[in-house]
Write an enzyme that holds these catalytic residues in place. Structure first.
Site, PDB file in Angstrom:
ATOM      1  CE  LYS A  65      46.769   3.642  77.037  1.00 37.79           C
ATOM      2  NZ  LYS A  65      47.149   4.150  75.718  1.00 37.79           N
ATOM      3  NE  ARG A 151      31.068  11.473  67.654  1.00 42.44           N
ATOM      4  CZ  ARG A 151      31.004  10.200  67.989  1.00 42.44           C
ATOM      5  NH1 ARG A 151      30.574   9.306  67.110  1.00 42.44           N
ATOM      6  NH2 ARG A 151      31.372   9.794  69.192  1.00 42.44           N
TER       7      ARG A 151
HETATM    8  P1  ATR Z   1      40.693   7.299  73.043  1.00 40.57           P
HETATM    9  O1  ATR Z   1      41.190   7.232  74.444  1.00 40.57           O
HETATM   10  O2  ATR Z   1      41.051   6.099  72.201  1.00 40.57           O
HETATM   11  O3  ATR Z   1      41.019   8.580  72.361  1.00 40.57           O
HETATM   12  P2  ATR Z   1      38.065   8.239  73.632  1.00 40.57           P
HETATM   13  O4  ATR Z   1      38.632   9.104  74.687  1.00 40.57           O
HETATM   14  O5  ATR Z   1      36.814   7.470  73.884  1.00 40.57           O
HETATM   15  O6  ATR Z   1      39.108   7.154  73.155  1.00 40.57           O
HETATM   16  O7  ATR Z   1      37.894   9.155  72.333  1.00 40.57           O
HETATM   17  C1  ATR Z   1      37.363   8.650  71.145  1.00 40.57           C
HETATM   18  C2  ATR Z   1      37.443   9.748  70.092  1.00 40.57           C
HETATM   19  O8  ATR Z   1      36.947   9.236  68.862  1.00 40.57           O
HETATM   20  C3  ATR Z   1      36.605  10.967  70.421  1.00 40.57           C
HETATM   21  O9  ATR Z   1      37.251  12.105  69.922  1.00 40.57           O
HETATM   22  C4  ATR Z   1      35.316  10.679  69.650  1.00 40.57           C
HETATM   23  O10 ATR Z   1      34.557  11.813  69.319  1.00 40.57           O
HETATM   24  P3  ATR Z   1      33.537  12.464  70.412  1.00 40.57           P
HETATM   25  O11 ATR Z   1      34.393  13.275  71.331  1.00 40.57           O
HETATM   26  O12 ATR Z   1      32.620  13.277  69.602  1.00 40.57           O
HETATM   27  O13 ATR Z   1      32.867  11.313  71.093  1.00 40.57           O
HETATM   28  C5  ATR Z   1      35.877  10.065  68.411  1.00 40.57           C
HETATM   29  N1  ATR Z   1      34.925   9.235  67.687  1.00 40.57           N
HETATM   30  C6  ATR Z   1      34.412   8.035  68.058  1.00 40.57           C
HETATM   31  N2  ATR Z   1      33.575   7.551  67.131  1.00 40.57           N
HETATM   32  C7  ATR Z   1      33.545   8.473  66.126  1.00 40.57           C
HETATM   33  C8  ATR Z   1      32.866   8.552  64.863  1.00 40.57           C
HETATM   34  N3  ATR Z   1      32.036   7.584  64.454  1.00 40.57           N
HETATM   35  N4  ATR Z   1      33.099   9.640  64.098  1.00 40.57           N
HETATM   36  C9  ATR Z   1      33.930  10.623  64.505  1.00 40.57           C
HETATM   37  N5  ATR Z   1      34.589  10.614  65.680  1.00 40.57           N
HETATM   38  C10 ATR Z   1      34.397   9.547  66.483  1.00 40.57           C
END
Ligand code: ATR
EC number: 1.1.1.25
Length: 273
Positions: A65, A151
């Site tokens: 994307k 997070r």
């Molecule tokens: P997407 O495009 O699906 O949003 P991404 O850009 O990789 O995917 O973002 C994933 C999101 O999920 C992020 O906000 C991530 O938090 P971080 O910015 O701290 O990495 C969050 N996320 C992933 N695993 C997590 C977990 N176990 N607990 C809390 N937040 C999580």
């Protein structure tokens, strides 16, 4: 016949061909919709080839994307805001128009579930691409406040600053959060690892609406957790998937398909009902 497809990697399990085929049948549009799974470094070439060979439009999903955003000729305002493109249309004058229908799909699905967004206090979990795509359409519904918790707090702060001109959006750490919220939207990918965002159970109450952008044949980990703590209205991302597709179909064909029956058939296909 007009050709459309979805680019993704992996994309084999995509429900988009199923959904768009039903939309086409319902609206009596002659089109075919397929799948393309180029290697990650071959997306740009595959996209060019598809349109050179007469393709009319495509969807773009993970992980392409953000790259699609850089490859189109023109961006819709909502794609510009989202920083990502999930829908591309070849216009009659040969321009590749990049759009993003994800946020509109989320809002349409929330409304179809009867969730009131105006004057509501919304908590958005996560600050990745999915959260970014949702922010402008959510703020356009005039919530009283939209709190982003992530997070990695700095990412939430950056997003809040970036969208501040559109409405009352702030960033808080998970520890800072104080209820009551009317709606919690989980945009994190935590459940992909079988994890939960670190949300205090005290924030869940019986009148809260819970939305998880993820979906599966059974409740997501986040939805199970929220139900366990008393949430009565829970929704998963299957409706958003159908609604973003309907929005893309409308961009391509200028006709809006109905989504209710298609969602029902998709649930049956997935074995949910
Ligand atoms: P997407 O495009 O699906 O949003 P991404 O850009 O990789 O995917 O973002 C994933 C999101 O999920 C992020 O906000 C991530 O938090 P971080 O910015 O701290 O990495 C969050 N996320 C992933 N695993 C997590 C977990 N176990 N607990 C809390 N937040 C999580």
């Amino acid at each position: 016949m007009d050709r459309y497809l979805v680019f993704g990697h992996p994309v084999r399990h995509s429900k988009s061909p199923f959904i768009h085929t039903l939309f086409a049948r319902q609206t009596q549009q002659e089109l075919e919709y397929g799948l393309a799974e180029p290697a990650v470094d071959e997306f740009a070439q595959a996209l060019r080839t598809f349109f050179d060979q007469g393709g009319k439009g495509c969807n773009v999903t993970v992980p392409f994307k953000e790259q699609a955003f850089t490859l189109v000729d023109r961006l819709s305002p909502r794609a510009k805001r989202a920083g990502a493109v999930n829908t591309i249309k070849l216009t009659d004058d040969g321009v590749l128009l990049g759009d993003n229908t994800d946020g509109a799909g989320l809002v349409a699905d929330l409304k179809s579930h009867g969730v009131t967004l105006a004057d509501s206090r919304i908590l958005l979990l996560g600050a990745g691409g999915a959260a970014r795509g949702a922010l402008a359409p959510l703020l356009a519904e005039l919530p009283s406040e939209l709190v982003i918790a992530n997070r990695t707090h700095t990412k939430a702060q950056q997003l809040a600053a970036e969208f501040h001109d559109l409405g009352p959006v702030i960033a808080q750490t998970y520890e800072q959060l104080a209820g009551p919220f009317d709606l919690v939207i989980n945009s994190t990918s935590a459940s992909l690892q079988g994890e939960l965002p670190p949300l205090a159970p005290a924030l869940i109450h019986t009148d809260i609406a819970i939305y998880d952008m993820m979906y599966g044949a059974s409740d997501t980990a986040f939805i199970s957790w929220a139900k366990q703590h008393g949430a009565r209205q829970t929704m998963d991302g299957l409706g958003m998937l159908v609604e973003q597709a309907a929005e893309a179909f409308t961009v391509w064909r200028g006709i809006r398909p109905g989504t209710k029956q298609v969602l029902r058939e998709l649930k049956r296909n997935l074995g949910v009902i």
